[in-house]
Motif scaffolding. Structure first.
Motif, PDB file in Angstrom:
ATOM      1  N   LEU A  98      12.165  33.473 -10.260  1.00 21.32           N
ATOM      2  CA  LEU A  98      13.505  33.851 -10.714  1.00 21.32           C
ATOM      3  C   LEU A  98      14.585  33.236  -9.829  1.00 21.32           C
ATOM      4  N   ASP A  99      14.311  33.153  -8.532  1.00 26.31           N
ATOM      5  CA  ASP A  99      15.259  32.509  -7.620  1.00 26.31           C
ATOM      6  C   ASP A  99      15.485  31.049  -8.008  1.00 26.31           C
ATOM      7  N   ARG A 100      14.407  30.343  -8.367  1.00 25.79           N
ATOM      8  CA  ARG A 100      14.536  28.948  -8.802  1.00 25.79           C
ATOM      9  C   ARG A 100      15.404  28.853 -10.056  1.00 25.79           C
ATOM     10  N   GLY A 101      15.140  29.751 -11.004  1.00 23.75           N
ATOM     11  CA  GLY A 101      15.936  29.766 -12.233  1.00 23.75           C
ATOM     12  C   GLY A 101      17.393  30.062 -11.948  1.00 23.75           C
ATOM     13  N   GLU A 102      17.640  31.000 -11.078  1.00 28.50           N
ATOM     14  CA  GLU A 102      19.015  31.350 -10.714  1.00 28.50           C
ATOM     15  C   GLU A 102      19.725  30.157 -10.073  1.00 28.50           C
ATOM     16  N   GLN A 103      19.037  29.445  -9.184  1.00 32.36           N
ATOM     17  CA  GLN A 103      19.628  28.280  -8.522  1.00 32.36           C
ATOM     18  C   GLN A 103      19.976  27.183  -9.533  1.00 32.36           C
ATOM     19  N   GLU A 104      19.067  26.920 -10.455  1.00 26.11           N
ATOM     20  CA  GLU A 104      19.323  25.888 -11.468  1.00 26.11           C
ATOM     21  C   GLU A 104      20.525  26.253 -12.331  1.00 26.11           C
ATOM     22  N   LEU A 105      20.564  27.502 -12.776  1.00 33.30           N
ATOM     23  CA  LEU A 105      21.669  27.942 -13.619  1.00 33.30           C
ATOM     24  C   LEU A 105      22.999  27.932 -12.863  1.00 33.30           C
ATOM     25  N   GLN A 106      22.980  28.373 -11.614  1.00 35.93           N
ATOM     26  CA  GLN A 106      24.220  28.384 -10.834  1.00 35.93           C
ATOM     27  C   GLN A 106      24.721  26.971 -10.585  1.00 35.93           C
ATOM     28  N   ARG A 107      23.806  26.054 -10.298  1.00 37.13           N
ATOM     29  CA  ARG A 107      24.187  24.662 -10.079  1.00 37.13           C
ATOM     30  C   ARG A 107      24.869  24.098 -11.322  1.00 37.13           C
ATOM     31  N   PHE A 108      24.315  24.412 -12.484  1.00 39.34           N
ATOM     32  CA  PHE A 108      24.892  23.898 -13.724  1.00 39.34           C
ATOM     33  C   PHE A 108      26.236  24.558 -14.024  1.00 39.34           C
ATOM     34  N   ILE A 109      26.333  25.843 -13.791  1.00 37.15           N
ATOM     35  CA  ILE A 109      27.608  26.546 -13.990  1.00 37.15           C
ATOM     36  C   ILE A 109      28.669  25.959 -13.073  1.00 37.15           C
ATOM     37  N   ASP A 110      28.298  25.630 -11.837  1.00 42.06           N
ATOM     38  CA  ASP A 110      29.249  25.006 -10.908  1.00 42.06           C
ATOM     39  C   ASP A 110      29.728  23.660 -11.451  1.00 42.06           C
ATOM     40  N   GLN A 111      28.834  22.896 -12.051  1.00 45.20           N
ATOM     41  CA  GLN A 111      29.223  21.615 -12.655  1.00 45.20           C
ATOM     42  C   GLN A 111      30.205  21.833 -13.806  1.00 45.20           C
ATOM     43  N   ILE A 112      29.930  22.832 -14.623  1.00 41.84           N
ATOM     44  CA  ILE A 112      30.820  23.151 -15.744  1.00 41.84           C
ATOM     45  C   ILE A 112      32.194  23.561 -15.212  1.00 41.84           C
ATOM     46  N   ASP A 113      32.209  24.421 -14.188  1.00 39.49           N
ATOM     47  CA  ASP A 113      33.475  24.870 -13.613  1.00 39.49           C
ATOM     48  C   ASP A 113      34.278  23.693 -13.066  1.00 39.49           C
ATOM     49  N   SER A 114      33.590  22.758 -12.419  1.00 41.27           N
ATOM     50  CA  SER A 114      34.266  21.581 -11.884  1.00 41.27           C
ATOM     51  C   SER A 114      34.900  20.764 -13.006  1.00 41.27           C
ATOM     52  N   ARG A 115      34.152  20.603 -14.082  1.00 42.46           N
ATOM     53  CA  ARG A 115      34.687  19.849 -15.217  1.00 42.46           C
ATOM     54  C   ARG A 115      35.867  20.576 -15.858  1.00 42.46           C
ATOM     55  N   LEU A 116      35.758  21.884 -15.974  1.00 45.39           N
ATOM     56  CA  LEU A 116      36.867  22.666 -16.538  1.00 45.39           C
ATOM     57  C   LEU A 116      38.117  22.548 -15.670  1.00 45.39           C
ATOM     58  N   ASP A 117      37.938  22.552 -14.344  1.00 47.70           N
ATOM     59  CA  ASP A 117      39.085  22.386 -13.446  1.00 47.70           C
ATOM     60  C   ASP A 117      39.768  21.038 -13.685  1.00 47.70           C
ATOM     61  N   LYS A 118      38.968  19.997 -13.817  1.00 47.37           N
ATOM     62  CA  LYS A 118      39.524  18.657 -14.055  1.00 47.37           C
ATOM     63  C   LYS A 118      40.244  18.598 -15.404  1.00 47.37           C
ATOM     64  N   LEU A 119      39.666  19.211 -16.409  1.00 46.64           N
ATOM     65  CA  LEU A 119      40.318  19.249 -17.721  1.00 46.64           C
ATOM     66  C   LEU A 119      41.617  20.040 -17.659  1.00 46.64           C
ATOM     67  N   GLN A 120      41.620  21.128 -16.901  1.00 41.92           N
ATOM     68  CA  GLN A 120      42.840  21.934 -16.765  1.00 41.92           C
ATOM     69  C   GLN A 120      43.938  21.131 -16.076  1.00 41.92           C
ATOM     70  N   GLN A 121      43.578  20.356 -15.059  1.00 38.17           N
ATOM     71  CA  GLN A 121      44.558  19.504 -14.380  1.00 38.17           C
ATOM     72  C   GLN A 121      45.112  18.453 -15.342  1.00 38.17           C
ATOM     73  N   LEU A 122      44.245  17.855 -16.125  1.00 38.61           N
ATOM     74  CA  LEU A 122      44.669  16.866 -17.115  1.00 38.61           C
ATOM     75  C   LEU A 122      45.620  17.502 -18.123  1.00 38.61           C
ATOM     76  N   ARG A 123      45.256  18.689 -18.580  1.00 36.42           N
ATOM     77  CA  ARG A 123      46.093  19.408 -19.541  1.00 36.42           C
ATOM     78  C   ARG A 123      47.464  19.707 -18.954  1.00 36.42           C
ATOM     79  N   GLN A 124      47.502  20.141 -17.709  1.00 40.76           N
ATOM     80  CA  GLN A 124      48.779  20.460 -17.071  1.00 40.76           C
ATOM     81  C   GLN A 124      49.678  19.221 -16.998  1.00 40.76           C
ATOM     82  N   GLY A 125      49.094  18.083 -16.690  1.00 43.71           N
ATOM     83  CA  GLY A 125      49.870  16.847 -16.644  1.00 43.71           C
ATOM     84  C   GLY A 125      50.486  16.522 -17.993  1.00 43.71           C
ATOM     85  N   PHE A 126      49.711  16.657 -19.058  1.00 47.17           N
ATOM     86  CA  PHE A 126      50.233  16.398 -20.396  1.00 47.17           C
ATOM     87  C   PHE A 126      51.250  17.457 -20.811  1.00 47.17           C
ATOM     88  N   GLN A 127      51.026  18.685 -20.395  1.00 43.06           N
ATOM     89  CA  GLN A 127      51.983  19.745 -20.713  1.00 43.06           C
ATOM     90  C   GLN A 127      53.326  19.467 -20.055  1.00 43.06           C
TER      91      GLN A 127
END
Length: 145
Positions: A98-127
């Motif tokens: 379960l620890d391995r599964g948790e680590q994999e999922l958290q790593r992927f969620i962190d990647q998603i969060d990073s991408r969302l942050d970049k998209l939010q910055q892009l959106r703010q610039g266009f706004q």
């Protein structure tokens, strides 16, 4: 539902080319595509499910093939972890799995969060640019060139 689909049937059904199917196989998005005795590819239900996932991720989320591959690989890892968990009897080992599964999922969620942050910055610039255009319209921007 049929057990086997030809390349032509899959191309027609999903609006892709044969070259696309072959490319997906080459880069590892479609795994273990079965062949007839004559060496021709055919697509069974397992491959169709993989293809539908690829198409859905590309079209709905608008992500790159590399990102699709990352998600497909994560799903495969999680399936392996699920299988290991089901076969394990010892509570201590189940916790490690379960620890391995948790680590994999958290790593992927962190990647998603990073991408969302970049998209939010892009959106703010266009706004900000949109807000400037609206302000220029309100204040009566100079006419002509």
């Amino acid at each position: 539902m049929k057990e086997r689909y030809s390349v032509e049937e899959v191309c027609e059904r999903y609006g892709v080319t044969a070259r696309t199917l072959h490319y997906y196989e080459e880069i590892g998005l479609l795994n273990d595509v079965p062949r007839t005795e004559g060496g021709h590819r055919y697509y069974d239900e397992r491959i169709i499910v993989q293809l539908e996932q690829i198409i859905r991720l590309k079209e709905v989320l608008g992500i790159s093939l590399q990102e699709v591959k990352t998600i497909v690989e994560l799903e495969a890892k999680l399936e392996q972890i699920r299988g290991a968990y089901r076969q394990e009897d010892k509570a201590e080992e189940k916790t490690k799995i379960l620890d391995r599964g948790e680590q994999e999922l958290q790593r992927f969620i962190d990647q998603i969060d990073s991408r969302l942050d970049k998209l939010q910055q892009l959106r703010q610039g266009f706004q900000q640019r949109l807000d400037r255009v609206k302000k220029l319209k309100e204040t009566g921007a100079p006419q002509g060139s």
